[in-house]
Design an enzyme around this catalytic site. Structure first.
Site, short mmCIF file in Angstrom:
data_model
loop_
_atom_site.label_atom_id
_atom_site.label_comp_id
_atom_site.label_asym_id
_atom_site.label_seq_id
_atom_site.Cartn_x
_atom_site.Cartn_y
_atom_site.Cartn_z
CE LYS A 69 -4.09 2.18 0.63
NZ LYS A 69 -3.74 2.73 -0.65
CE LYS A 93 3.56 6.58 6.43
NZ LYS A 93 3.49 7.57 5.29
CE LYS A 105 4.90 7.50 -1.23
NZ LYS A 105 4.30 7.73 0.12
CB THR A 189 -2.35 13.23 5.93
OG1 THR A 189 -2.64 12.12 4.88
CG2 THR A 189 -0.88 13.35 6.58
CG ASN A 219 -4.21 17.00 1.66
OD1 ASN A 219 -4.25 16.66 2.72
ND2 ASN A 219 -5.32 16.94 0.99
CB SER A 350 -6.08 4.65 2.28
OG SER A 350 -5.49 5.90 1.30
N1 GLU Z 1 0.95 8.84 0.30
C1 GLU Z 1 0.27 8.75 1.69
C2 GLU Z 1 1.42 8.39 2.90
O1 GLU Z 1 2.61 8.62 2.33
C3 GLU Z 1 -0.87 7.81 1.79
C4 GLU Z 1 -0.63 6.40 1.24
C5 GLU Z 1 -1.98 5.74 1.30
O2 GLU Z 1 -3.26 6.10 1.56
O3 GLU Z 1 -1.83 4.70 0.71
O4 GLU Z 1 0.97 7.77 3.72
#
Ligand code: GLU
Length: 421
Positions: A69, A93, A105, A189, A219, A350
């Site tokens: 993810k 995370k 990513k 976030t 954001n 998410s």
């Molecule tokens: N890009 C965000 C992060 O770095 C969200 C990633 C997601 O929602 O999968 O955590």
């Protein structure tokens, strides 16, 4: 991968955490490298009829705890090293928050501000054409990141549906509500970081009306400024890619948000409501109680960490503080709420979006907020407790917390064949 790579710097944190746990060396061997990183060149037709190519990547770092993810970033300076590092952070995370995911990513090396809307759509669709065989609701689930948003996720979800011949909303999160997006994903976030700070404020001695500086006004930066200002805190300085403004009595957040909405820099508010111009590189040194880096990696480094006046840092960006800066900050007694906890609200909502897509049953915004809050408080408290008991920084505690979950999963998979984990 050079000695000095971003990933090698990030791996310092893995070693630090491993030193506090009795971990099977096999676990560390597995977590030291990305499982697979695919690089492609996307070719798109520009509005003037010419063709242009862009480098793009998708990394699935580790999928032991579930499908990988992580967001897709559009940035002119993206590199494979950066993508793998961001995917490494996503792995930890998701483990910190106990989400049933591994880490991934993606990125396209592009300055999206230089593309027309139609070009941006073609590029987003080309990304999905290239990676349709890699992503999937049970395999790898993208989302927004720096310079990507719900509109782009909508195009990507649509492209994927065309390729597989049916709607598959759970393949991507951060979609527009009309396409199966979740309520509460837009500010998730920042909201996660906000709940975390509120929960631990008393423990770390944060004033009820704290002075806050926010670096980066995208954001995450805009929403955290709004949430904190509505909760009685004073936003004393903000910056974006074009400059910074400061006001010791508190900036007018509504004015700043309006400027961004109109596509202007925060700098354009200088001269109004007491806002004064500040050199952007001075933002981290502003006199404040809490500093919120909400831009890119490595913004607080060996060269400026000594100038930080805040007593608390809330990392809404990924990787904003280098390992060298961490040492300097710890020496000054600065508490850092690390990225893999502090900005995990985004991936948590998410996850809620993915769950709702799979159930076909949608929750109210209040339910989303309440669930997000309870997870942020649960994991934030657990990490605060580890940090207190083991006398270690919050970052190390967060890695220890995540690593013990990852190690348990890696060991549970058995030891015979890592690739097919
Ligand atoms: N890009 C965000 C992060 O770095 C969200 C990633 C997601 O929602 O999968 O955590």
């Amino acid at each position: 991968m050079t000695e000095d790579s971003l990933l090698n710097h990030a791996l310092v944190r893995l070693d630090e955490a491993a030193a506090h746990l009795s971990i099977d060396p096999d676990v560390i061997e597995k977590l030291k490298y990305a499982r697979e990183t695919t690089k492609v060149r996307l070719m798109i037709r520009m509005d003037d009829g010419s063709r242009k190519s862009f480098l793009a990547w998708r990394c699935r770092y580790d999928d032991t705890r579930g499908p990988t993810k992580g967001g897709i970033r559009f940035h002119p300076e993206s590199t494979a090293d950066e993508v793998e590092t961001l995917a490494f952070w996503m792995t930890f995370k998701c483990a910190v928050m106990n989400l049933p995911y591994g880490g991934g990513k993606g990125a396209v090396q592009v300055d999206p501000r230089k593309l027309s809307k139609a070009e941006l759509e073609r590029l987003s669709r080309a990304y999905i054409q290239a990676f349709a065989r890699i992503i999937g609701p049970d395999r790898d689930i993208p989302a927004p990141d720096v310079y990507t948003n719900s509109m782009i996720m909508g195009w990507m979800a649509d492209e994927y549906a065309q390729i597989v011949g049916q709607a598959e909303p759970a393949v991507i999160t951060g979609k527009p509500i009309a396409l199966g997006g979740s309520l509460g994903r837009g500010d998730a976030t920042a909201r996660g970081g906000f709940y975390l700070v509120r929960h631990l404020a008393e423990d770390c001695g944060l004033a009820e009306s704290a002075r806050v500086a926010v670096q980066g006004f995208g954001n995450a930066g805009q929403h955290i400024a709004d949430l904190l200002a509505s909760d009685g805190h004073r936003i004393v300085a903000v910056s974006d890619s074009e400059g910074a403004v400061v006001c010791a009595d508190g900036l007018d957040v509504a004015l700043l948000l309006e400027a961004k909405k109109q596509g202007r820099s925060v700098l354009s508010t200088a001269g109004q409501a007491g806002h004064q111009v500040l050199a952007a590189d001075q933002l981290v040194a502003v006199d404040c109680d809490m500093l919120v880096p909400a831009a890119l990696e490595n913004m607080i480094h060996e060269g400026n960490a000594g100038t930080v006046k805040a007593k608390l840092i809330l990392e809404l960006a990924n990787g904003p503080v280098t390992p060298e800066a961490d040492k300097i900050l710890a020496g000054k007694g600065v508490v850092v709420f690390p990225d893999i906890l502090a900005n995990a609200g985004g991936v948590t909502v998410s996850y809620f979006e993915w769950v709702q897509n799979r159930q076909g049953y949608y929750w109210t915004e209040e339910e989303i907020h309440q669930r997000l809050r309870s997870i942020m408080e649960r994991e934030g408290r657990a990490i605060w407790t580890i940090a207190g008991e083991k006398q270690m920084p919050m970052r190390t505690a967060a890695y220890v917390h995540a690593l013990s979950r990852l190690a348990e999963a890696i060991e549970a998979h058995g030891t015979q064949n890592f690739f097919m984990s």
